[in-house]
Scaffold this motif. Structure first.
Motif, PDB file in Angstrom:
ATOM      1  N   ALA A 165      25.583  56.991  21.599  1.00 45.25           N
ATOM      2  CA  ALA A 165      24.190  56.747  21.976  1.00 45.25           C
ATOM      3  C   ALA A 165      23.891  57.195  23.400  1.00 45.25           C
ATOM      4  CB  ALA A 165      23.866  55.201  22.035  1.00 45.25           C
ATOM      5  N   PRO A 166      22.639  57.879  23.563  1.00 46.39           N
ATOM      6  CA  PRO A 166      22.328  58.435  25.067  1.00 46.39           C
ATOM      7  C   PRO A 166      22.379  57.214  26.073  1.00 46.39           C
ATOM      8  CG  PRO A 166      20.567  58.724  23.500  1.00 46.39           C
ATOM      9  CD  PRO A 166      21.699  58.306  22.790  1.00 46.39           C
ATOM     10  N   ILE A 167      22.651  57.432  27.182  1.00 51.51           N
ATOM     11  CA  ILE A 167      22.611  56.333  28.315  1.00 51.51           C
ATOM     12  C   ILE A 167      21.086  56.559  28.780  1.00 51.51           C
ATOM     13  CG2 ILE A 167      23.447  55.504  30.421  1.00 51.51           C
ATOM     14  CD1 ILE A 167      26.243  56.730  29.136  1.00 51.51           C
ATOM     15  N   THR A 168      20.516  55.467  28.708  1.00 55.56           N
ATOM     16  CA  THR A 168      18.897  55.565  29.368  1.00 55.56           C
ATOM     17  C   THR A 168      18.825  55.098  30.982  1.00 55.56           C
ATOM     18  OG1 THR A 168      18.222  53.640  28.425  1.00 55.56           O
ATOM     19  CG2 THR A 168      18.014  55.554  26.974  1.00 55.56           C
ATOM     20  N   LEU A 169      17.643  55.199  31.414  1.00 56.91           N
ATOM     21  CA  LEU A 169      17.403  54.879  32.639  1.00 56.91           C
ATOM     22  C   LEU A 169      17.435  53.243  32.707  1.00 56.91           C
ATOM     23  CD1 LEU A 169      17.256  55.702  35.645  1.00 56.91           C
ATOM     24  CD2 LEU A 169      14.916  56.155  35.243  1.00 56.91           C
ATOM     25  N   ASP A 170      16.602  52.726  31.420  1.00 57.21           N
ATOM     26  CA  ASP A 170      16.617  51.281  30.977  1.00 57.21           C
ATOM     27  C   ASP A 170      17.889  50.608  31.105  1.00 57.21           C
ATOM     28  OD1 ASP A 170      13.790  51.328  31.363  1.00 57.21           O
ATOM     29  OD2 ASP A 170      13.547  51.259  29.444  1.00 57.21           O
ATOM     30  N   GLU A 171      18.798  51.263  30.337  1.00 60.90           N
ATOM     31  CA  GLU A 171      19.913  50.506  30.087  1.00 60.90           C
ATOM     32  C   GLU A 171      20.742  50.432  31.544  1.00 60.90           C
ATOM     33  OE1 GLU A 171      22.699  52.652  27.370  1.00 60.90           O
ATOM     34  OE2 GLU A 171      24.118  50.980  27.634  1.00 60.90           O
ATOM     35  N   VAL A 172      20.745  51.374  32.257  1.00 61.11           N
ATOM     36  CA  VAL A 172      21.392  51.359  33.677  1.00 61.11           C
ATOM     37  C   VAL A 172      20.771  50.231  34.627  1.00 61.11           C
ATOM     38  CG1 VAL A 172      22.289  52.706  35.723  1.00 61.11           C
ATOM     39  CG2 VAL A 172      22.453  53.587  33.357  1.00 61.11           C
ATOM     40  N   ARG A 173      19.494  50.545  34.331  1.00 61.41           N
ATOM     41  CA  ARG A 173      18.457  49.555  35.540  1.00 61.41           C
ATOM     42  C   ARG A 173      18.619  48.006  34.870  1.00 61.41           C
ATOM     43  NH1 ARG A 173      13.119  52.891  36.075  1.00 61.41           N
ATOM     44  NH2 ARG A 173      13.766  54.139  37.847  1.00 61.41           N
ATOM     45  N   HIS A 174      19.122  47.939  33.627  1.00 60.97           N
ATOM     46  CA  HIS A 174      19.161  46.342  33.372  1.00 60.97           C
ATOM     47  C   HIS A 174      20.375  45.827  34.159  1.00 60.97           C
ATOM     48  CE1 HIS A 174      19.044  43.280  30.284  1.00 60.97           C
ATOM     49  NE2 HIS A 174      20.096  42.988  30.466  1.00 60.97           N
ATOM     50  N   ALA A 175      21.561  46.749  34.298  1.00 61.22           N
ATOM     51  CA  ALA A 175      22.538  46.138  35.389  1.00 61.22           C
ATOM     52  C   ALA A 175      22.378  46.333  36.788  1.00 61.22           C
ATOM     53  CB  ALA A 175      23.899  46.792  34.849  1.00 61.22           C
ATOM     54  N   VAL A 176      21.813  47.548  37.271  1.00 60.97           N
ATOM     55  CA  VAL A 176      21.443  47.831  38.450  1.00 60.97           C
ATOM     56  C   VAL A 176      20.013  48.366  38.857  1.00 60.97           C
ATOM     57  CG1 VAL A 176      22.345  49.413  40.282  1.00 60.97           C
ATOM     58  CG2 VAL A 176      23.820  48.823  38.508  1.00 60.97           C
ATOM     59  N   PRO A 177      19.386  47.310  39.072  1.00 59.81           N
ATOM     60  CA  PRO A 177      17.745  47.443  39.117  1.00 59.81           C
ATOM     61  C   PRO A 177      17.125  48.566  40.008  1.00 59.81           C
ATOM     62  CG  PRO A 177      18.302  45.192  39.236  1.00 59.81           C
ATOM     63  CD  PRO A 177      19.714  45.932  39.285  1.00 59.81           C
ATOM     64  N   ASP A 178      17.932  48.835  41.101  1.00 58.23           N
ATOM     65  CA  ASP A 178      17.505  49.887  41.997  1.00 58.23           C
ATOM     66  C   ASP A 178      17.771  51.119  41.796  1.00 58.23           C
ATOM     67  OD1 ASP A 178      20.003  49.117  42.930  1.00 58.23           O
ATOM     68  OD2 ASP A 178      19.597  49.316  44.893  1.00 58.23           O
ATOM     69  N   VAL A 179      18.215  51.402  40.389  1.00 57.25           N
ATOM     70  CA  VAL A 179      18.370  53.058  40.422  1.00 57.25           C
ATOM     71  C   VAL A 179      17.262  53.770  40.156  1.00 57.25           C
ATOM     72  CG1 VAL A 179      19.328  54.463  38.212  1.00 57.25           C
ATOM     73  CG2 VAL A 179      20.917  52.461  39.288  1.00 57.25           C
ATOM     74  N   ARG A 180      17.042  54.827  40.976  1.00 57.73           N
ATOM     75  CA  ARG A 180      15.951  55.800  40.967  1.00 57.73           C
ATOM     76  C   ARG A 180      16.042  56.747  39.732  1.00 57.73           C
ATOM     77  NH1 ARG A 180      13.059  57.492  45.264  1.00 57.73           N
ATOM     78  NH2 ARG A 180      14.112  56.811  46.644  1.00 57.73           N
ATOM     79  N   GLU A 181      17.372  57.388  39.650  1.00 64.13           N
ATOM     80  CA  GLU A 181      17.617  58.665  38.751  1.00 64.13           C
ATOM     81  C   GLU A 181      19.180  58.682  38.338  1.00 64.13           C
ATOM     82  OE1 GLU A 181      17.601  63.563  39.713  1.00 64.13           O
ATOM     83  OE2 GLU A 181      17.862  61.835  41.414  1.00 64.13           O
ATOM     84  N   ILE A 182      19.210  59.347  37.316  1.00 58.26           N
ATOM     85  CA  ILE A 182      20.725  59.271  36.664  1.00 58.26           C
ATOM     86  C   ILE A 182      21.059  60.845  36.766  1.00 58.26           C
ATOM     87  CG2 ILE A 182      22.378  59.017  34.503  1.00 58.26           C
ATOM     88  CD1 ILE A 182      20.479  56.793  33.560  1.00 58.26           C
ATOM     89  N   ARG A 183      22.183  61.054  37.477  1.00 59.17           N
ATOM     90  CA  ARG A 183      22.653  62.448  37.769  1.00 59.17           C
ATOM     91  C   ARG A 183      23.561  62.909  36.525  1.00 59.17           C
ATOM     92  NH1 ARG A 183      22.372  64.032  43.100  1.00 59.17           N
ATOM     93  NH2 ARG A 183      20.078  63.580  43.957  1.00 59.17           N
ATOM     94  N   TRP A 184      24.343  61.790  36.123  1.00 56.06           N
ATOM     95  CA  TRP A 184      25.454  62.217  34.878  1.00 56.06           C
ATOM     96  C   TRP A 184      25.891  60.722  34.583  1.00 56.06           C
ATOM     97  CZ3 TRP A 184      30.555  60.611  35.406  1.00 56.06           C
ATOM     98  CH2 TRP A 184      31.699  60.982  34.460  1.00 56.06           C
TER      99      TRP A 184
END
Ligand SMILES: Cc1cc2nc3c(=O)[nH]c(=O)nc-3n(C[C@H](O)[C@H](O)[C@H](O)COP(=O)(O)OP(=O)(O)OC[C@H]3O[C@@H](n4cnc5c(N)ncnc54)[C@H](O)[C@@H]3O)c2cc1C
Length: 458
Positions: free
Chosen positions: A224-243
């Protein structure tokens, strides 16, 4: 196209191996299915044993210039390990920089790295291998360095026993809305709680690596693709995913590292969870063990090649064992947290730290070689690395009167007068009467009667 050795896969393992083969004058071609390098880095470190082997070929200092930092430490499932008893450091350096450096060296040496060449078929007979990768390639040997999902392994139906992953995690290289400390450090999951483990490590230039193994990763499909929402759920201050990439703790290893004229190295031979930072390092060390042996085999040595399996399969199995143990320590469970606390206490005992740090750093790797002297099969201590820059075995003379025409070397606390050091820096023979130097030279690749200084070799 015809070459002595065809290396499939231009990851760190394949590139390191091709460098070793080029040094030995073996005609080599490297094939990779990707049209170009991705520039992405799964691994971020060189363990001390990898640094030592790179130094033996004069490759360490150029890589140190590109390092993020070096620290005398490692970790076991996030529990700190102290490397100072060895006076050695772990190097923080993204995988892509290591690959670029190794590939640039191949270009300088005129070794072709052919991209956009996906291997789709392979056959072997007693003379060599034939494979299809857009065009047809013939080689006397093929080394599969084509990663954990190795096509070569599948085409040859080589078993890959072990187990599937029991946990899933993701890594994401991200920018944050607020900068954090930029000091390079190792992952630390002090007490995985019910929410799973999360850690954010600084890379460089405002980019951070988020490591996330929460409950939601356990239920999401691996592809499954990794979304900004999934990452922000654990690390709320993520602005952008590079990889970003998912990984599991699947643990598998091929039963034999050699099948006729095909050899396996790196992730193609073994997969395990990345915890502890060992996978890339294991692959580099496989390649370093194999390169000079393949060269010797091509020069007529009929026995040395099988020692690759004999030496490297146990080294890989040891890493699989320690990563499986680390996997257990990362389970978010109160009982496991109690176990982590006890282990953390135990690791304050110097001998316990030394044991685990030796495993993770690779510094305790030694081989079961013929001979009775305690140095045989161990890395030569206090070696001037320049004597092995040529990639050939060397005879070291420690006594006042050189007896075998070798290179003079300080005695230190060594109790024999002459040693044979293999191209990988391991002691292959000492003059303790167990066997003659000529027997050892024949075993490790050198025809008898050649000069025995630096370059007592092929
Ligand atoms: C999230 C994550 C973090 C990690 N962190 C660390 C770490 O901190 N430290 C560490 O030591 N290790 C780490 N590792 C492990 C490390 O990245 C791998 O062990 C390493 O990349 C293995 O190198 P390799 O050259 O064997 O294989 P790969 O890097 O997988 O390279 C294989 C190459 O083969 C090519 N290929 C595949 N199939 C074909 C085909 N059919 N034909 C032609 N070419 C093909 C691919 O394109 C690729 O370039 C990590 C891994 C992951 C997943």
């Amino acid at each position: 196209m015809i070459a002595d050795v065809i290396v499939v896969g231009a990851g760190p393992t394949g590139l390191m191996l091709a460098n070793e083969l080029a040094l030995a004058g073996v005609s080599t071609v490297v094939l990779d299915r990707l049209p170009e390098r991705t520039g992405q880095s799964k691994a971020l470190n060189l363990q001390p044993r990898s640094a030592q082997i790179l130094d033996l070929r004069g490759m360490l200092n150029p890589l140190l210039e590109q390092a993020v930092d070096t620290i005398p430490a490692g970790h076991f499932a996030g529990i700190p390990l102290d490397y100072t008893p060895w006076n050695e450091r772990q190097i923080g350096i993204p995988q892509a920089r290591i690959e670029n450096y190794l590939e640039d060296r191949l270009t300088e040496r005129g070794v072709p790295v052919l991209r956009g060449h996906e291997v789709t078929d392979v056959e072997q007979d007693e003379q060599g291998v034939t494979l299809k990768a857009g065009q047809t390639f013939h080689g006397r040997y093929l080394v599969a360095c084509d990663g954990g999902r190795s096509t070569i392994r599948k085409l040859l139906e080589v078993p890959f026993p072990g187990r599937d992953g029991r946990m899933s995690a993701l890594v994401a290289d991200v920018t944050l809305t607020q900068e954090r400390s930029s000091e390079w450090r190792l992952p630390s999951f002090d007490r995985p709680g019910g929410g799973g483990m999360v850690d954010v490590l600084p890379l460089q230039n405002g980019v951070y690596r988020a490591l996330i193994a929460g409950p939601e990763q356990q239920t999401i499909d691996r592809d499954a693709p990794i979304t900004l929402d999934e990452v922000r759920h654990a690390v709320p201050d993520v602005r952008e995913i590079r990889w970003a990439s998912r990984f599991t703790d699947a643990s598998r290893q091929v039963e034999r590292y050699r099948y006729g004229r095909v050899l396996f190295a790196g992730d193609a031979a073994h997969i395990h969870t990345p915890t502890g930072g060992q996978g890339l390092n294991l692959g580099l060390q496989d390649a370093f063990n194999l390169g000079w042996k393949l060269a010797a085999a091509l020069h007529g040595n009929t026995t040395v090649l099988d020692t690759y399996h004999d030496e490297r399969h146990p080294a890989g199995a040891a890493v699989l064992a320690n990563t499986r143990a680390q996997g257990v320590l990362l389970i978010p469970d109160d009982d496991i947290a109690a176990l982590r606390d006890i282990l953390s206490d135990l690791l304050r005992i110097p001998e316990a730290n030394r044991h685990l740090a030796g495993l993770i750093s690779g510094l305790d790797i030694h081989y079961d070689l013929p001979g009775e002297h305690p140095l045989v099969g161990h890395r030569m201590p206090h070696l001037d690395s320049s004597v092995l820059h040529s990639g050939r075995p060397v005879v070291l003379e420690l006594g006042d009167v050189p007896r075998h025409g070798g290179v003079q070397h300080p005695r230190g606390d060594i109790d024999v007068d002459t040693l044979l050091v293999r191209p990988d820096g391991y002691v292959g023979w000492v003059d303790d009467g167990f066997e003659t130097l000529d027997t050892a030279l024949t075993r490790w690749g050198a025809p008898q009667g050649k000069a025995r200084g630096s370059g007592a070799g092929r």
